[in-house]
Motif scaffolding. Structure first.
Motif, short mmCIF file in Angstrom:
data_model
loop_
_atom_site.label_atom_id
_atom_site.label_comp_id
_atom_site.label_asym_id
_atom_site.label_seq_id
_atom_site.Cartn_x
_atom_site.Cartn_y
_atom_site.Cartn_z
N ILE A 218 4.46 -4.13 25.64
CA ILE A 218 5.07 -3.22 26.37
C ILE A 218 5.21 -3.75 27.90
CG2 ILE A 218 4.53 -0.98 27.57
CD1 ILE A 218 2.89 -0.30 25.09
N GLU B 226 2.29 -0.20 18.99
CA GLU B 226 3.12 -0.19 20.11
C GLU B 226 3.58 1.11 20.38
OE1 GLU B 226 6.28 -3.25 20.20
OE2 GLU B 226 4.85 -4.44 18.96
N ALA C 250 -0.09 -5.01 21.64
CA ALA C 250 0.68 -3.97 22.02
C ALA C 250 0.92 -3.57 23.70
CB ALA C 250 0.36 -2.75 21.44
N SER D 253 10.41 -0.10 28.47
CA SER D 253 9.24 0.74 28.18
C SER D 253 9.05 1.84 29.19
CB SER D 253 7.98 -0.13 28.35
OG SER D 253 7.94 -1.17 27.47
N GLN E 68 1.04 -3.28 13.70
CA GLN E 68 1.52 -3.61 15.14
C GLN E 68 2.75 -2.89 15.72
OE1 GLN E 68 0.04 -6.11 17.33
NE2 GLN E 68 1.37 -4.83 18.71
#
Length: 353
Positions: A17, A329, A13, A24, A325
């Motif tokens: 990012i 994130e 994650a 992000s 997953q």
């Protein structure tokens, strides 16, 4: 059995990012701003509505309001004040105070306007403040015929008297009345607000004057307050005060019937509670709008990865791992935003205070 969330998923994650830094950072800053603003709104409301005074019995301090039929504040007449002070069982103490400017004569021709407080002397014993020099006001200072005295602040002591340790007993003229300085309060002492003088009120008259209608009332601008007994709620105090007040139907010169209201000392009025609650609601709505926009960005980010997710599924990855997953994130992005938002709110509040 495969875990939904693992350390490996966390590392992945973080890599994903970092792979899309602009998106992000946009998500993190948007969420952080919304969290910061909403947190400050909740904190301000709590400080205004539910805060307590910094004294041992601070949470039991209460304001006693007299309101007419339209909700406007009236000055409390002396009959009611004495009835509350002498007979109210919900209160350990009932007193009065007011903040106003005073004309102080330090020397002939040396006049200065200084903000100060008039207060019933018995009230000082509830304020947990030790003077730097001399003493605070005592009940004897509020008796009829008592020597006029005054307590000054550390700020005034330093500014006008050069922090003279021999100041106690020196004379000063306030509002044309010669008074004796009996104490110096530390700079940290502020009640009800910041001021440089504390002048005793006569416990029986409160500076009363007779109006043209023959009604005797305390000096204008005074506010009555009390200290609840341990375990007594504001609702119970309201009920008792209303009962006592019913013995005095007319409160002002127009003959309007008054109603009484007991509220925490730091809660100025019902209006302030309503206004702050409305402000918090608006700020929460702002946070919700920010969150919904961030959710759209996250969805777009996930949609762009649809081919990758399809390949992972085709290669045998369980749907729980794929969902885990995506959740990881989002959790990492939200955690970073929350940390930045809460830290920013704490820093701004500390700076403002």
């Amino acid at each position: 059995m495969n875990r939904l969330i693992s350390v490996g998923e966390l590392r992945l994650a973080l890599r994903l990012i970092v792979r899309q830094p602009i998106l992000s950072i946009t998500i993190i800053l948007a969420l952080a701003t919304g969290i910061c603003v909403a947190t400050m709104g909740f904190t301000f409301r709590e400080e205004l509505v539910n805060s307590t005074l910094p004294f041992a019995a601070g949470e039991r301090f209460a304001r006693i309001y007299v309101l007419n039929s339209e909700g406007a504040r009236l000055d409390l007449d002396l009959d009611r004040y004495h009835a509350f002070r002498d007979h109210a069982q919900s209160f350990e103490h009932v007193g009065a105070l007011g903040s106003r400017p005073f004309t102080v004569t330090h020397e002939p021709g040396d006049l200065e306007s200084i903000r100060g407080v008039v207060i019933t002397p018995r009230s000082m014993q509830w304020l947990d403040a030790a003077p730097l020099l001399g003493r605070t006001l005592i009940p004897a200072d509020g008796e009829s015929g008592a020597e006029p005295v005054v307590v000054i602040s550390e700020k005034l002591w330093q500014r006008r008297y050069g922090a003279d340790p021999q100041l106690i007993g020196r004379g000063i003229t306030i509002g044309g009345v010669p008074r004796t300085i009996v104490g110096v309060m530390p700079a940290s002492f502020e009640f009800p607000t910041s001021g440089d003088l504390w002048v005793p009120l006569d416990e029986l008259t409160l500076g009363a004057t007779r109006s043209t209608h023959g009604r005797i009332g305390p000096a204008p601008g005074l506010r009555v307050y009390g200290v609840l007994r341990p375990g007594v709620s504001f609702e119970a105090a309201n009920a008792e005060i209303s009962h006592l007040s019913s013995q005095f139907p007319a409160s002002d010169e127009s003959g309007q019937t008054a109603r009484m209201l007991v509220r925490p000392f730091t809660a100025d009025s019902d209006d302030s509670d309503v206004v702050m609650s409305a402000l918090v609601f608006v700020l929460v709505m702002v946070l919700m709008v920010v969150a919904s926009n961030v959710a759209t960005l996250v969805f777009a980010r996930t949609w762009a990865r649809a081919p990758e997710l399809a390949v992972r599924t085709a290669l045998g990855a369980p749907r729980t791992r794929v969902v885990g997953q995506l959740f990881m994130e989002t959790l990492v992005l939200g955690s970073i935003a929350a940390l930045i938002g809460l830290s920013s709110a704490w820093g701004l509040l500390a700076y403002i205070k």
